[in-house]
Design a protein around this motif. Structure first.
Motif, mmCIF file in Angstrom:
data_model
loop_
_atom_site.group_PDB
_atom_site.id
_atom_site.type_symbol
_atom_site.label_atom_id
_atom_site.label_comp_id
_atom_site.label_asym_id
_atom_site.label_seq_id
_atom_site.Cartn_x
_atom_site.Cartn_y
_atom_site.Cartn_z
ATOM 1 N N SER A 127 0.677 -1.319 -0.059
ATOM 2 C CA SER A 127 0.217 0.070 -0.163
ATOM 3 C C SER A 127 0.848 1.038 0.156
ATOM 4 C CB SER A 127 -0.907 -0.063 1.356
ATOM 5 O OG SER A 127 -0.111 0.113 2.475
ATOM 6 N N ASP A 128 2.052 1.214 0.492
ATOM 7 C CA ASP A 128 2.882 2.550 0.608
ATOM 8 C C ASP A 128 2.218 3.499 1.335
ATOM 9 O OD1 ASP A 128 5.024 1.440 -0.642
ATOM 10 O OD2 ASP A 128 4.807 2.569 -2.428
ATOM 11 N N SER A 129 1.492 3.163 2.185
ATOM 12 C CA SER A 129 0.612 3.934 3.239
ATOM 13 C C SER A 129 -0.428 4.796 2.714
ATOM 14 C CB SER A 129 1.514 5.101 4.021
ATOM 15 O OG SER A 129 2.563 4.359 4.646
ATOM 16 N N GLU A 130 -0.934 4.383 1.441
ATOM 17 C CA GLU A 130 -2.170 4.761 0.631
ATOM 18 C C GLU A 130 -3.153 4.610 1.519
ATOM 19 O OE1 GLU A 130 -2.613 6.402 -2.904
ATOM 20 O OE2 GLU A 130 -1.119 7.233 -1.618
ATOM 21 N N THR A 131 -4.463 5.329 1.540
ATOM 22 C CA THR A 131 -5.690 4.893 2.335
ATOM 23 C C THR A 131 -6.633 4.234 1.459
ATOM 24 O OG1 THR A 131 -7.134 6.201 3.579
ATOM 25 C CG2 THR A 131 -6.870 7.089 1.544
ATOM 26 N N GLY A 132 -7.576 3.689 2.016
ATOM 27 C CA GLY A 132 -8.712 3.049 1.406
ATOM 28 C C GLY A 132 -9.218 1.784 2.386
ATOM 29 N N LEU A 133 -10.090 1.171 1.876
ATOM 30 C CA LEU A 133 -10.678 -0.107 2.460
ATOM 31 C C LEU A 133 -9.410 -1.224 2.609
ATOM 32 C CD1 LEU A 133 -12.736 -2.131 3.667
ATOM 33 C CD2 LEU A 133 -13.233 -2.338 1.283
ATOM 34 N N PRO A 134 -8.915 -1.491 3.703
ATOM 35 C CA PRO A 134 -7.925 -2.556 3.835
ATOM 36 C C PRO A 134 -8.527 -3.749 3.386
ATOM 37 C CG PRO A 134 -8.577 -1.947 5.839
ATOM 38 C CD PRO A 134 -9.426 -0.927 5.082
ATOM 39 N N MET A 135 -7.357 -4.435 2.378
ATOM 40 C CA MET A 135 -7.729 -5.632 1.863
ATOM 41 C C MET A 135 -6.650 -6.657 1.876
ATOM 42 S SD MET A 135 -9.006 -5.983 -2.178
ATOM 43 C CE MET A 135 -7.241 -5.476 -2.777
ATOM 44 N N GLN A 136 -7.063 -7.801 2.162
ATOM 45 C CA GLN A 136 -6.106 -9.123 2.045
ATOM 46 C C GLN A 136 -6.009 -9.843 0.690
ATOM 47 O OE1 GLN A 136 -7.163 -11.360 5.627
ATOM 48 N NE2 GLN A 136 -5.793 -10.237 6.809
ATOM 49 N N LEU A 137 -5.222 -9.977 0.136
ATOM 50 C CA LEU A 137 -5.165 -10.703 -1.278
ATOM 51 C C LEU A 137 -4.466 -11.931 -0.983
ATOM 52 C CD1 LEU A 137 -4.314 -7.984 -3.939
ATOM 53 C CD2 LEU A 137 -6.285 -9.056 -3.543
ATOM 54 N N CYS A 138 -5.097 -13.006 -1.071
ATOM 55 C CA CYS A 138 -4.692 -14.238 -0.887
ATOM 56 C C CYS A 138 -4.743 -14.953 -2.234
ATOM 57 C CB CYS A 138 -5.150 -15.079 0.080
ATOM 58 S SG CYS A 138 -5.197 -14.226 1.641
ATOM 59 N N PHE A 139 -3.719 -15.677 -2.788
ATOM 60 C CA PHE A 139 -3.569 -16.588 -3.813
ATOM 61 C C PHE A 139 -3.059 -17.882 -3.570
ATOM 62 C CE2 PHE A 139 -3.217 -12.182 -5.469
ATOM 63 C CZ PHE A 139 -3.992 -12.365 -6.275
ATOM 64 N N GLN A 140 -3.544 -18.968 -4.007
ATOM 65 C CA GLN A 140 -2.761 -20.225 -3.997
ATOM 66 C C GLN A 140 -2.537 -20.726 -5.502
ATOM 67 O OE1 GLN A 140 -5.092 -24.034 -2.607
ATOM 68 N NE2 GLN A 140 -2.946 -24.453 -1.629
ATOM 69 N N VAL A 141 -1.212 -21.164 -6.064
ATOM 70 C CA VAL A 141 -1.120 -21.483 -7.277
ATOM 71 C C VAL A 141 -0.694 -23.075 -7.067
ATOM 72 C CG1 VAL A 141 0.504 -21.473 -9.307
ATOM 73 C CG2 VAL A 141 0.321 -19.318 -7.823
ATOM 74 N N ILE A 142 -1.636 -23.753 -8.186
ATOM 75 C CA ILE A 142 -1.545 -25.212 -8.064
ATOM 76 C C ILE A 142 -1.347 -25.739 -9.627
ATOM 77 C CG2 ILE A 142 -3.497 -25.448 -6.258
ATOM 78 C CD1 ILE A 142 -5.446 -25.620 -8.401
ATOM 79 N N ASP A 143 -0.870 -26.935 -9.701
ATOM 80 C CA ASP A 143 -0.609 -27.472 -11.164
ATOM 81 C C ASP A 143 -1.716 -28.343 -11.887
ATOM 82 O OD1 ASP A 143 -0.924 -30.041 -9.899
ATOM 83 O OD2 ASP A 143 1.279 -30.093 -9.615
ATOM 84 N N ALA A 144 -1.597 -29.030 -12.775
ATOM 85 C CA ALA A 144 -2.834 -29.584 -13.627
ATOM 86 C C ALA A 144 -3.430 -30.736 -12.553
ATOM 87 C CB ALA A 144 -2.432 -30.120 -14.843
ATOM 88 N N ASN A 145 -2.771 -30.956 -11.597
ATOM 89 C CA ASN A 145 -3.205 -32.117 -11.000
ATOM 90 C C ASN A 145 -3.800 -31.725 -9.400
ATOM 91 O OD1 ASN A 145 -2.676 -34.325 -12.734
ATOM 92 N ND2 ASN A 145 -0.441 -34.050 -12.142
#
Length: 302
Positions: A127-145
């Motif tokens: 965020s670099d201290s920018e304002t706004g609605l705080p948000m958690q971004l969560c990703f999981q990367v998986i393979d073809a299986n």
């Protein structure tokens, strides 16, 4: 009136004239998809057909793009404000992904990189201290299986609550495609900043987490977050994810830090990047106990 449909912020900041904006539209329209790093192809999740339909019938977080959307995001009683500094909630554990049957819903598409990308350092609070609605971004990367992939770089970038991208490329080794004037409007604060950009490396669960703020909007695009997955500096996937129309409307019309700009002018179904396939590009979302937004998604590589 025909809307501008290119991936660019049109904010009218720094006294940009309508003529200049029209010229910029024409330039990006001319280059079109030449900025796409990979063809528009479909990456299919486990136990799915090779052809993706517009609607994922198993996904309870489905937005139809109309007033009758069935998004199950809880309408908040009070959203948090003030940026990531006000966030007290911990990131959820990795059962977040399995609990939503993420593997069978793991559909992703390649999409345009856009003209507002440049590389930045690894960090979790972007965020670099920018304002706004705080948000958690969560990703999981998986393979073809549907197995998690460790050691991949996941980059994200998006605009601030005013619809402006940061533009300090001085520390970037990959800035040749960045269109500074278009993405920053030459705003002085943007040119000195790298807000809402960051990279994390997937752990043993294929997981990365970012602290951020819910993006604002700019004309012609629905609210979205760009992401890029790299393996030893080779691109695996470049794409974008959006949010249900019901959620963006809720935030843009009631949250005190977004209310001044009002509702975005482009819904999911009218967005030129997502279009009729927007269901394949949606974050799962919920509200944390501290009023922050949790947004997560499984990203599958073929």
């Amino acid at each position: 009136m025909t809307k501008n449909t290119q991936d660019k912020p049109l904010n009218g900041i720094n006294d940009i004239t309508d003529k200049e904006l029209t010229q910029r539209r024409n330039i990006l329209k001319a280059i079109g998809l030449t900025i796409v790093a990979s063809p528009l192809v479909e990456l299919v999740g486990c136990n799915s057909d090779s052809t993706e339909t517009n609607t994922d019938t198993n996904n309870s977080n489905t937005d139809t793009g109309t007033d009758t959307d069935t998004d199950t995001t809880v309408t908040p009683t009070s959203w948090a404000s003030g940026g990531t500094g006000s966030m007290t909630a911990n990131f959820p554990d990795t059962s977040l992904f399995s609990a939503s049957d993420a593997c069978s819903l793991a559909l992703a598409k390649a999409a345009v990189e856009g003209p507002c990308y440049f590389e930045v350092d690894n960090r979790d609070d972007i965020s670099d201290s920018e304002t706004g609605l705080p948000m958690q971004l969560c990703f999981q990367v998986i393979d073809a299986n549907c197995n998690p992939i460790t050691g991949l770089e996941v980059e994200v970038w998006h605009c601030n609550i005013k619809g402006v991208y940061s533009g300090d490329t001085s520390g970037s080794a990959d800035k040749s495609r960045f269109n500074s004037g278009y993405c920053t409007g030459n705003a002085s604060d943007a040119l000195k900043s790298t807000w809402f950009r960051g990279t994390q490396v997937t752990d043993s669960d294929g997981r990365v987490n970012f602290k951020s703020c819910f993006p604002g909007w700019y004309s012609g695009r629905t609210i979205h977050v760009h992401f890029r997955i790299k393996n030893n500096n080779s691109d695996e996937l470049i794409s974008q994810l959006g949010f249900a129309d019901s959620l963006t409307t809720e935030i843009c019309t009631t949250h005190p830090e977004y209310l001044g700009r009002g509702q975005q002018d482009t819904s999911l179904s009218r967005d030129n990047i997502f279009g009729s396939s927007y269901n394949a590009f949606l974050f799962n979302t919920s509200q944390n106990e501290d009023g922050s937004l949790l947004a997560w998604r499984t990203l599958q590589l073929s």
